[in-house]
Design a protein around this motif. Sequence first.
Motif, PDB file in Angstrom:
ATOM      1  N   PHE A   1       0.230   4.236   7.939  1.00 40.63           N
ATOM      2  CA  PHE A   1       0.400   2.799   7.695  1.00 40.63           C
ATOM      3  C   PHE A   1      -0.905   2.222   7.158  1.00 40.63           C
ATOM      4  O   PHE A   1      -1.995   2.642   7.552  1.00 40.63           O
ATOM      5  N   THR A   2      -0.771   1.235   6.285  1.00 43.45           N
ATOM      6  CA  THR A   2      -1.936   0.540   5.747  1.00 43.45           C
ATOM      7  C   THR A   2      -1.681  -0.958   5.779  1.00 43.45           C
ATOM      8  O   THR A   2      -0.668  -1.430   5.254  1.00 43.45           O
ATOM      9  N   ILE A   3      -2.605  -1.684   6.378  1.00 46.45           N
ATOM     10  CA  ILE A   3      -2.508  -3.141   6.418  1.00 46.45           C
ATOM     11  C   ILE A   3      -3.423  -3.727   5.350  1.00 46.45           C
ATOM     12  O   ILE A   3      -4.507  -3.194   5.084  1.00 46.45           O
ATOM     13  N   SER A   4      -2.975  -4.801   4.744  1.00 48.49           N
ATOM     14  CA  SER A   4      -3.792  -5.466   3.739  1.00 48.49           C
ATOM     15  C   SER A   4      -3.417  -6.939   3.702  1.00 48.49           C
ATOM     16  O   SER A   4      -2.402  -7.348   4.284  1.00 48.49           O
ATOM     17  N   ARG A   5      -4.230  -7.719   3.037  1.00 45.35           N
ATOM     18  CA  ARG A   5      -3.907  -9.145   2.948  1.00 45.35           C
ATOM     19  C   ARG A   5      -4.233  -9.657   1.554  1.00 45.35           C
ATOM     20  O   ARG A   5      -5.139  -9.166   0.885  1.00 45.35           O
ATOM     21  N   ASP A   6      -3.483 -10.644   1.143  1.00 47.82           N
ATOM     22  CA  ASP A   6      -3.677 -11.324  -0.123  1.00 47.82           C
ATOM     23  C   ASP A   6      -4.013 -12.763   0.207  1.00 47.82           C
ATOM     24  O   ASP A   6      -3.121 -13.549   0.566  1.00 47.82           O
ATOM     25  N   LYS A   7      -5.276 -13.119   0.094  1.00 47.80           N
ATOM     26  CA  LYS A   7      -5.696 -14.455   0.471  1.00 47.80           C
ATOM     27  C   LYS A   7      -5.104 -15.517  -0.435  1.00 47.80           C
ATOM     28  O   LYS A   7      -4.856 -16.642  -0.021  1.00 47.80           O
ATOM     29  N   ALA A   8      -4.864 -15.172  -1.693  1.00 50.23           N
ATOM     30  CA  ALA A   8      -4.292 -16.146  -2.629  1.00 50.23           C
ATOM     31  C   ALA A   8      -2.869 -16.519  -2.227  1.00 50.23           C
ATOM     32  O   ALA A   8      -2.403 -17.622  -2.522  1.00 50.23           O
ATOM     33  N   LYS A   9      -2.178 -15.584  -1.563  1.00 52.15           N
ATOM     34  CA  LYS A   9      -0.791 -15.811  -1.167  1.00 52.15           C
ATOM     35  C   LYS A   9      -0.641 -16.063   0.328  1.00 52.15           C
ATOM     36  O   LYS A   9       0.485 -16.233   0.814  1.00 52.15           O
ATOM     37  N   ASN A  10      -1.750 -16.051   1.072  1.00 49.89           N
ATOM     38  CA  ASN A  10      -1.692 -16.212   2.535  1.00 49.89           C
ATOM     39  C   ASN A  10      -0.693 -15.240   3.161  1.00 49.89           C
ATOM     40  O   ASN A  10       0.072 -15.603   4.066  1.00 49.89           O
ATOM     41  N   THR A  11      -0.733 -14.039   2.692  1.00 53.10           N
ATOM     42  CA  THR A  11       0.253 -13.031   3.094  1.00 53.10           C
ATOM     43  C   THR A  11      -0.454 -11.751   3.524  1.00 53.10           C
ATOM     44  O   THR A  11      -1.450 -11.352   2.922  1.00 53.10           O
ATOM     45  N   VAL A  12       0.081 -11.150   4.569  1.00 51.13           N
ATOM     46  CA  VAL A  12      -0.400  -9.855   5.054  1.00 51.13           C
ATOM     47  C   VAL A  12       0.726  -8.835   4.875  1.00 51.13           C
ATOM     48  O   VAL A  12       1.895  -9.148   5.112  1.00 51.13           O
ATOM     49  N   TYR A  13       0.335  -7.653   4.453  1.00 50.36           N
ATOM     50  CA  TYR A  13       1.306  -6.596   4.186  1.00 50.36           C
ATOM     51  C   TYR A  13       1.075  -5.418   5.141  1.00 50.36           C
ATOM     52  O   TYR A  13      -0.042  -5.172   5.589  1.00 50.36           O
ATOM     53  N   LEU A  14       2.148  -4.699   5.410  1.00 47.81           N
ATOM     54  CA  LEU A  14       2.050  -3.443   6.139  1.00 47.81           C
ATOM     55  C   LEU A  14       2.806  -2.393   5.331  1.00 47.81           C
ATOM     56  O   LEU A  14       4.038  -2.412   5.280  1.00 47.81           O
ATOM     57  N   GLN A  15       2.053  -1.540   4.672  1.00 46.90           N
ATOM     58  CA  GLN A  15       2.650  -0.434   3.927  1.00 46.90           C
ATOM     59  C   GLN A  15       2.882   0.712   4.891  1.00 46.90           C
ATOM     60  O   GLN A  15       1.928   1.210   5.505  1.00 46.90           O
ATOM     61  N   MET A  16       4.110   1.132   5.004  1.00 44.95           N
ATOM     62  CA  MET A  16       4.476   2.177   5.961  1.00 44.95           C
ATOM     63  C   MET A  16       5.002   3.380   5.191  1.00 44.95           C
ATOM     64  O   MET A  16       6.040   3.292   4.526  1.00 44.95           O
ATOM     65  N   ASN A  17       4.266   4.477   5.251  1.00 47.96           N
ATOM     66  CA  ASN A  17       4.647   5.711   4.578  1.00 47.96           C
ATOM     67  C   ASN A  17       4.969   6.793   5.605  1.00 47.96           C
ATOM     68  O   ASN A  17       4.620   6.674   6.776  1.00 47.96           O
ATOM     69  N   SER A  18       5.604   7.836   5.153  1.00 42.97           N
ATOM     70  CA  SER A  18       5.946   8.973   6.016  1.00 42.97           C
ATOM     71  C   SER A  18       6.600   8.497   7.309  1.00 42.97           C
ATOM     72  O   SER A  18       6.228   8.917   8.412  1.00 42.97           O
TER      73      SER A  18
END
Length: 125
Positions: free
Chosen positions: A68-85
Amino acid sequence: EVRLVESGGGLVQAGGSLRLSCATSGFTFDDYAIGWFRQAPGKEREGVSSISSRDGDLYYADSVKGRFTISRDKAKNTVYLQMNSLKPEDTAVYYCAGRFQTTAQAMSVLRPDYWGQGTQVTVSS
């Protein structure tokens, strides 16, 4: 009004991927750590991953490290969780949550200030 809205859940086969999004509004994004939690049927809610306010420090539970990889886009006020495998044991309702000026590690154990409504992730074997 503070809102955290998750999206991106669904049904996927084992080994597949999903990306969850947590769109936030109503607070200063840089002031809040955002964490992802999950709760499977009959189990306690657990912290999966989080990102701290301001400096972007990261936390991952041992069960998802390397997948899993967490990231954020400050321009969109959004946080993502990329979930692989993805594995069947990743099946749960996933929630995002926010807590004021908190480290990533602390976010995984302290009570958040705000919660989203959750999104279902189901991984079939």
